[in-house]
Write a protein that holds these residues in place. Structure first.
Motif, PDB file in Angstrom:
ATOM      1  N   TRP A   9      49.524  33.718  29.469  1.00  0.00           N
ATOM      2  CA  TRP A   9      48.197  33.178  29.188  1.00  0.00           C
ATOM      3  C   TRP A   9      48.250  31.668  29.355  1.00  0.00           C
ATOM      4  N   ARG A  13      43.125  31.103  32.352  1.00  0.00           N
ATOM      5  CA  ARG A  13      42.789  32.468  31.922  1.00  0.00           C
ATOM      6  C   ARG A  13      41.835  32.429  30.739  1.00  0.00           C
ATOM      7  N   PHE A  14      42.065  31.506  29.800  1.00  0.00           N
ATOM      8  CA  PHE A  14      41.154  31.373  28.667  1.00  0.00           C
ATOM      9  C   PHE A  14      39.771  30.910  29.120  1.00  0.00           C
ATOM     10  N   ARG A  16      38.376  31.519  32.085  1.00  0.00           N
ATOM     11  CA  ARG A  16      37.715  32.664  32.714  1.00  0.00           C
ATOM     12  C   ARG A  16      37.216  33.653  31.666  1.00  0.00           C
ATOM     13  N   LEU A  17      38.025  33.902  30.648  1.00  0.00           N
ATOM     14  CA  LEU A  17      37.624  34.819  29.589  1.00  0.00           C
ATOM     15  C   LEU A  17      36.408  34.287  28.841  1.00  0.00           C
ATOM     16  N   GLY A  20      33.285  34.541  31.047  1.00  0.00           N
ATOM     17  CA  GLY A  20      32.794  35.914  31.125  1.00  0.00           C
ATOM     18  C   GLY A  20      32.062  36.331  29.861  1.00  0.00           C
ATOM     19  N   ILE A  21      32.627  35.987  28.708  1.00  0.00           N
ATOM     20  CA  ILE A  21      31.968  36.308  27.438  1.00  0.00           C
ATOM     21  C   ILE A  21      30.643  35.570  27.327  1.00  0.00           C
ATOM     22  N   ILE A  43      35.768  38.650  32.960  1.00  0.00           N
ATOM     23  CA  ILE A  43      36.617  39.142  31.875  1.00  0.00           C
ATOM     24  C   ILE A  43      37.764  39.974  32.447  1.00  0.00           C
ATOM     25  N   ALA A  46      40.350  37.702  33.990  1.00  0.00           N
ATOM     26  CA  ALA A  46      41.130  37.018  32.963  1.00  0.00           C
ATOM     27  C   ALA A  46      42.108  37.960  32.282  1.00  0.00           C
ATOM     28  N   LEU A  47      41.680  39.164  31.947  1.00  0.00           N
ATOM     29  CA  LEU A  47      42.560  40.082  31.224  1.00  0.00           C
ATOM     30  C   LEU A  47      43.733  40.551  32.075  1.00  0.00           C
ATOM     31  N   ASN A  49      44.841  39.068  34.848  1.00  0.00           N
ATOM     32  CA  ASN A  49      45.423  37.935  35.566  1.00  0.00           C
ATOM     33  C   ASN A  49      45.368  38.166  37.076  1.00  0.00           C
TER      34      ASN A  49
END
Length: 64
Positions: A9, A13-14, A16-17, A20-21, A43, A46-47, A49
């Motif tokens: 992580w 990645r954070f 992108r997450l 998405g949220i 999401i 990100a999850l 990768n």
């Protein structure tokens, strides 16, 4: 698969997450359900990768 979800992580990645949220919450708030699709895609990227990072998907530059 669990290892892929829980390792490596980094900041991107954070980001992108979070993006998405945010897209999913905005889609529900403004009742524009078409925004849910890119939210789920971000999401998922990100999850798991997925995607091209650090030019891993670039074509090699073979000049002869």
């Amino acid at each position: 698969m669990i290892h892929r979800l829980t390792s490596n992580w980094n900041v991107f990645r954070f980001v992108r997450l979070a993006f998405g949220i945010m897209l999913i919450f905005q889609a529900v708030e403004v009742r524009n359900l078409w925004l849910i699709i890119p939210g789920i895609i971000f999401i998922g990227i990100a999850l798991f990768n997925a995607g091209c990072e650090r030019n891993n998907c670039a074509l090699p530059n073979n000049k002869r």
